[in-house]
Design a protein around this motif. Structure first.
Motif, PDB file in Angstrom:
ATOM      1  N   GLY A  90       0.890  -1.141   0.220  1.00 20.54           N
ATOM      2  CA  GLY A  90       0.100  -0.020  -0.033  1.00 20.54           C
ATOM      3  C   GLY A  90       0.660   1.118  -0.087  1.00 20.54           C
ATOM      4  O   GLY A  90       2.176   1.419   0.228  1.00 20.54           O
ATOM      5  N   ASP A  91       0.118   2.560  -0.450  1.00 22.31           N
ATOM      6  CA  ASP A  91       0.833   3.857  -0.078  1.00 22.31           C
ATOM      7  C   ASP A  91       1.135   4.149   1.508  1.00 22.31           C
ATOM      8  O   ASP A  91       1.808   5.027   1.683  1.00 22.31           O
ATOM      9  CB  ASP A  91      -0.065   4.923  -0.950  1.00 22.31           C
ATOM     10  N   ALA A  92       0.046   3.289   2.142  1.00 23.86           N
ATOM     11  CA  ALA A  92       0.263   3.599   3.439  1.00 23.86           C
ATOM     12  C   ALA A  92       0.006   2.283   4.031  1.00 23.86           C
ATOM     13  O   ALA A  92      -0.638   1.387   3.489  1.00 23.86           O
ATOM     14  CB  ALA A  92      -0.611   4.879   4.162  1.00 23.86           C
ATOM     15  N   VAL A  93       0.625   2.143   5.367  1.00 19.92           N
ATOM     16  CA  VAL A  93       0.622   0.778   5.967  1.00 19.92           C
ATOM     17  C   VAL A  93       0.024   0.973   7.434  1.00 19.92           C
ATOM     18  O   VAL A  93       0.551   1.826   8.193  1.00 19.92           O
ATOM     19  CB  VAL A  93       1.739   0.219   6.039  1.00 19.92           C
ATOM     20  N   VAL A  94      -1.236   0.618   7.806  1.00 23.26           N
ATOM     21  CA  VAL A  94      -1.507   0.605   9.224  1.00 23.26           C
ATOM     22  C   VAL A  94      -1.085  -0.790  10.046  1.00 23.26           C
ATOM     23  O   VAL A  94      -1.234  -1.716   9.604  1.00 23.26           O
ATOM     24  CB  VAL A  94      -3.244   0.628   9.528  1.00 23.26           C
ATOM     25  N   ILE A  95      -0.674  -0.592  11.199  1.00 25.73           N
ATOM     26  CA  ILE A  95      -0.009  -1.717  11.936  1.00 25.73           C
ATOM     27  C   ILE A  95      -1.203  -1.722  13.092  1.00 25.73           C
ATOM     28  O   ILE A  95      -1.224  -0.708  13.675  1.00 25.73           O
ATOM     29  CB  ILE A  95       1.143  -1.359  12.679  1.00 25.73           C
ATOM     30  N   MET A  96      -1.598  -2.757  13.391  1.00 25.42           N
ATOM     31  CA  MET A  96      -2.711  -2.833  14.621  1.00 25.42           C
ATOM     32  C   MET A  96      -2.576  -4.330  15.312  1.00 25.42           C
ATOM     33  O   MET A  96      -2.195  -5.151  14.616  1.00 25.42           O
ATOM     34  CB  MET A  96      -4.047  -2.551  14.165  1.00 25.42           C
ATOM     35  N   ASP A  97      -3.164  -4.473  16.297  1.00 27.54           N
ATOM     36  CA  ASP A  97      -3.183  -5.687  17.151  1.00 27.54           C
ATOM     37  C   ASP A  97      -4.238  -6.475  16.709  1.00 27.54           C
ATOM     38  O   ASP A  97      -5.323  -6.048  16.291  1.00 27.54           O
ATOM     39  CB  ASP A  97      -3.497  -5.468  18.486  1.00 27.54           C
ATOM     40  N   ALA A  98      -4.368  -7.757  16.772  1.00 27.53           N
ATOM     41  CA  ALA A  98      -5.501  -8.580  16.486  1.00 27.53           C
ATOM     42  C   ALA A  98      -6.407  -8.879  17.480  1.00 27.53           C
ATOM     43  O   ALA A  98      -7.631  -9.417  17.095  1.00 27.53           O
ATOM     44  CB  ALA A  98      -4.847 -10.052  16.094  1.00 27.53           C
ATOM     45  N   ASP A  99      -6.255  -8.254  18.817  1.00 25.42           N
ATOM     46  CA  ASP A  99      -7.239  -8.470  19.739  1.00 25.42           C
ATOM     47  C   ASP A  99      -8.235  -7.265  20.141  1.00 25.42           C
ATOM     48  O   ASP A  99      -8.971  -7.289  20.936  1.00 25.42           O
ATOM     49  CB  ASP A  99      -6.480  -8.615  20.876  1.00 25.42           C
ATOM     50  N   LEU A 100      -8.388  -6.570  19.018  1.00 26.54           N
ATOM     51  CA  LEU A 100      -9.230  -5.403  18.809  1.00 26.54           C
ATOM     52  C   LEU A 100      -9.041  -4.185  19.965  1.00 26.54           C
ATOM     53  O   LEU A 100     -10.039  -3.712  20.278  1.00 26.54           O
ATOM     54  CB  LEU A 100     -10.759  -5.709  19.049  1.00 26.54           C
ATOM     55  N   GLN A 101      -7.962  -4.116  20.774  1.00 23.46           N
ATOM     56  CA  GLN A 101      -7.586  -3.314  21.540  1.00 23.46           C
ATOM     57  C   GLN A 101      -7.277  -2.173  20.915  1.00 23.46           C
ATOM     58  O   GLN A 101      -7.448  -1.045  21.292  1.00 23.46           O
ATOM     59  CB  GLN A 101      -6.388  -3.740  22.411  1.00 23.46           C
ATOM     60  N   HIS A 102      -7.070  -2.172  19.554  1.00 26.81           N
ATOM     61  CA  HIS A 102      -6.924  -0.802  18.702  1.00 26.81           C
ATOM     62  C   HIS A 102      -8.011  -0.707  17.974  1.00 26.81           C
ATOM     63  O   HIS A 102      -8.195  -1.480  17.035  1.00 26.81           O
ATOM     64  CB  HIS A 102      -5.563  -1.074  17.931  1.00 26.81           C
ATOM     65  N   PRO A 103      -8.899   0.185  18.366  1.00 23.59           N
ATOM     66  CA  PRO A 103     -10.185   0.203  17.697  1.00 23.59           C
ATOM     67  C   PRO A 103     -10.073   0.669  16.322  1.00 23.59           C
ATOM     68  O   PRO A 103      -9.267   1.733  15.865  1.00 23.59           O
ATOM     69  CB  PRO A 103     -10.758   1.416  18.461  1.00 23.59           C
ATOM     70  N   VAL A 104     -10.760   0.126  15.618  1.00 26.50           N
ATOM     71  CA  VAL A 104     -10.682   0.387  14.003  1.00 26.50           C
ATOM     72  C   VAL A 104     -11.194   2.156  13.359  1.00 26.50           C
ATOM     73  O   VAL A 104     -10.836   2.315  12.796  1.00 26.50           O
ATOM     74  CB  VAL A 104     -11.822  -0.488  13.340  1.00 26.50           C
ATOM     75  N   ARG A 105     -12.282   2.487  14.621  1.00 25.89           N
ATOM     76  CA  ARG A 105     -12.813   3.854  14.514  1.00 25.89           C
ATOM     77  C   ARG A 105     -11.635   4.704  14.436  1.00 25.89           C
ATOM     78  O   ARG A 105     -11.884   5.968  13.739  1.00 25.89           O
ATOM     79  CB  ARG A 105     -13.758   4.108  15.603  1.00 25.89           C
ATOM     80  N   VAL A 106     -10.519   4.426  14.829  1.00 28.19           N
ATOM     81  CA  VAL A 106      -9.390   5.306  14.966  1.00 28.19           C
ATOM     82  C   VAL A 106      -8.814   5.482  13.615  1.00 28.19           C
ATOM     83  O   VAL A 106      -8.137   6.742  13.069  1.00 28.19           O
ATOM     84  CB  VAL A 106      -8.347   5.060  15.975  1.00 28.19           C
ATOM     85  N   ILE A 107      -8.829   4.453  12.867  1.00 29.54           N
ATOM     86  CA  ILE A 107      -7.966   4.310  11.487  1.00 29.54           C
ATOM     87  C   ILE A 107      -8.513   5.609  10.614  1.00 29.54           C
ATOM     88  O   ILE A 107      -7.482   6.285   9.903  1.00 29.54           O
ATOM     89  CB  ILE A 107      -8.383   2.998  10.865  1.00 29.54           C
ATOM     90  N   PRO A 108      -9.701   5.912  10.396  1.00 29.77           N
ATOM     91  CA  PRO A 108     -10.110   6.962   9.527  1.00 29.77           C
ATOM     92  C   PRO A 108      -9.495   8.290   9.888  1.00 29.77           C
ATOM     93  O   PRO A 108      -9.028   8.791   9.219  1.00 29.77           O
ATOM     94  CB  PRO A 108     -11.832   6.923   9.562  1.00 29.77           C
ATOM     95  N   GLN A 109      -9.415   8.555  11.269  1.00 30.54           N
ATOM     96  CA  GLN A 109      -8.717   9.815  11.656  1.00 30.54           C
ATOM     97  C   GLN A 109      -7.437   9.827  11.224  1.00 30.54           C
ATOM     98  O   GLN A 109      -6.723  11.065  10.870  1.00 30.54           O
ATOM     99  CB  GLN A 109      -8.818   9.724  13.271  1.00 30.54           C
ATOM    100  N   MET A 110      -6.575   8.811  11.372  1.00 35.11           N
ATOM    101  CA  MET A 110      -5.485   8.468  11.038  1.00 35.11           C
ATOM    102  C   MET A 110      -5.025   9.057   9.619  1.00 35.11           C
ATOM    103  O   MET A 110      -4.294   9.648   9.123  1.00 35.11           O
ATOM    104  CB  MET A 110      -4.561   7.173  11.396  1.00 35.11           C
ATOM    105  N   ILE A 111      -5.929   8.157   8.742  1.00 36.60           N
ATOM    106  CA  ILE A 111      -5.871   8.608   7.260  1.00 36.60           C
ATOM    107  C   ILE A 111      -5.982  10.043   7.094  1.00 36.60           C
ATOM    108  O   ILE A 111      -5.259  10.782   6.051  1.00 36.60           O
ATOM    109  CB  ILE A 111      -7.019   7.667   6.634  1.00 36.60           C
ATOM    110  N   ARG A 112      -6.813  10.798   7.876  1.00 39.53           N
ATOM    111  CA  ARG A 112      -7.039  11.999   7.341  1.00 39.53           C
ATOM    112  C   ARG A 112      -5.762  12.955   7.662  1.00 39.53           C
ATOM    113  O   ARG A 112      -5.453  13.760   6.999  1.00 39.53           O
ATOM    114  CB  ARG A 112      -8.183  12.443   8.486  1.00 39.53           C
TER     115      ARG A 112
END
Ligand code: UDP
Ligand code: MG
Length: 320
Positions: A90-112
């Motif tokens: 990808g042009d950007a790479v998101v790293i996250m944990d598999a246990d959902l401790q890293h909430p998906v809802r934050v990723i759009p903010q990161m992308i912004r």
């Protein structure tokens, strides 16, 4: 259309993987972001001993946007992340944990933030849910010492949950040390950084694989891979002890000449011997830590070995 890869190291997460897939679906169906992106999710199976791998296979069969890399054994989260970085396109790479401790809802903010030009957008926890007071205090103290001794910023409460621009990914891929301390590496590479605060969720399922012992090892790893301050401290303590010893030696010499030499002083000798012995062993231990790093790195082994990629025999990208 820009492409974003999500890499997820997985170790014994069978009970949470389907939940994770369900949580990711709205994101990769482009219903959470303003503009559409091409998505790729890469699970890295870090030698799980449960059914994680077969669940990944199922998920991949149902939806090919989910890929998986199966490592030949457990190489640790740090190395699993490197495997992900090596394979993400990808042009950007998101790293996250598999246990959902890293909430998906934050990723759009990161992308912004990424679209606004930041190259390394990291999540900062503002709530350490479910952590004991002792653990919190130890963590704070550790980062204070690390910050002070290493010349780079290593932030507390900042983990591996982050979005990296391609430039950062390429930089990280050049750092091939096998005893990795990613937190430090992310700072070391530089680039423009931006913080996104988020609240850590409870683990969706399973339990944390990082015990106190593992955290202690990671802590030592952090210090020895980013600063040689302990060696300097050992030298300074050595010099101070030597100076004290000389002063004490002069004192004993003068006293013996003036008052003779009554045979006494067993307690003093024991104290001095034990104290110096202790100092020497600590200094040796510190030197040993660094030598063990040299030993491990100079073998130049790859950081991980791949068994299969999406079920096909893996070409090993690990020795780039
Ligand atoms: N993990 C891994 N290899 C390991 C240990 C952990 O890939 O040897 C993964 C694990 O599956 C999870 C992430 O690293 O996706 C974080 O692990 P965990 O939740 O146990 O750590 P914590 O959140 O307690 O720091
Ligand atoms: Mg976790």
């Amino acid at each position: 259309m820009k492409k974003i890869s999500i890499i997820i190291p997985v170790f014994n997460e069978a009970s949470g993987l389907q939940k994770l897939r369900a949580a990711l679906c709205p994101l990769i169906d482009n219903s959470l972001t303003d503009t559409p992106y091409g998505w790729e999710v890469i699970f890295i199976n870090d030698g799980s001993r449960d059914t994680s791998l077969s669940i990944m296979q199922e998920i991949h069969a149902a939806d090919p946007r989910f890929c998986y890399i199966d490592l030949s054994r457990n190489f640790g989260k740090e190395n699993a992340m490197l495997a992900g970085l090596d394979h993400a396109c990808g042009d950007a790479v998101v790293i996250m944990d598999a246990d959902l401790q890293h909430p998906v809802r934050v990723i759009p903010q990161m992308i912004r933030q990424w679209e606004d030009g930041f190259q390394d957008v990291y999540g900062r926890r503002y709530e350490r849910a479910g952590e004991s007071f002792a653990r919190k205090t130890l963590t704070r103290l550790y980062y204070y010492i690390l910050q002070r001794s290493a010349r780079i910023d290593i932030l507390p409460d900042v983990g591996d949950f982050r979005l990296l621009d391609r430039a950062c990914v390429n930089a990280l891929r050049q750092l091939r040390e096998t005893q990795r301390y990613s937190k430090g590496l992310f700072s070391w590479i530089g680039f423009s950084k931006k913080e996104v605060p988020f609240e850590v969720d409870e683990r969706a399922a399973g339990r944390s694989s990082f015990s106190y012992a593992a955290l202690f090892n990671l802590a030592i790893e952090g210090v020895t891979s980013f600063t040689t301050a302990p060696l300097r401290i050992a030298s300074v303590v050595g010099i101070l002890t030597a100076v004290c010893a000389i002063i004490y030696l002069l004192y004993i010499l003068v006293r013996t000449m003036l008052y003779g030499d009554p045979v006494a002083g067993y307690p003093t000798i024991m104290c001095v011997m034990l104290f110096l012995g202790g100092c020497q062993l600590i200094a040796l231990g510190i030197i040993g830590e660094y030598i063990s790093r040299i030993f491990n790195e100079c073998k130049r082994r790859p950081a991980y070995i791949i068994n299969t990629v999406n079920g096909h025999a893996g070409d090993n990208h690990s020795m780039l």
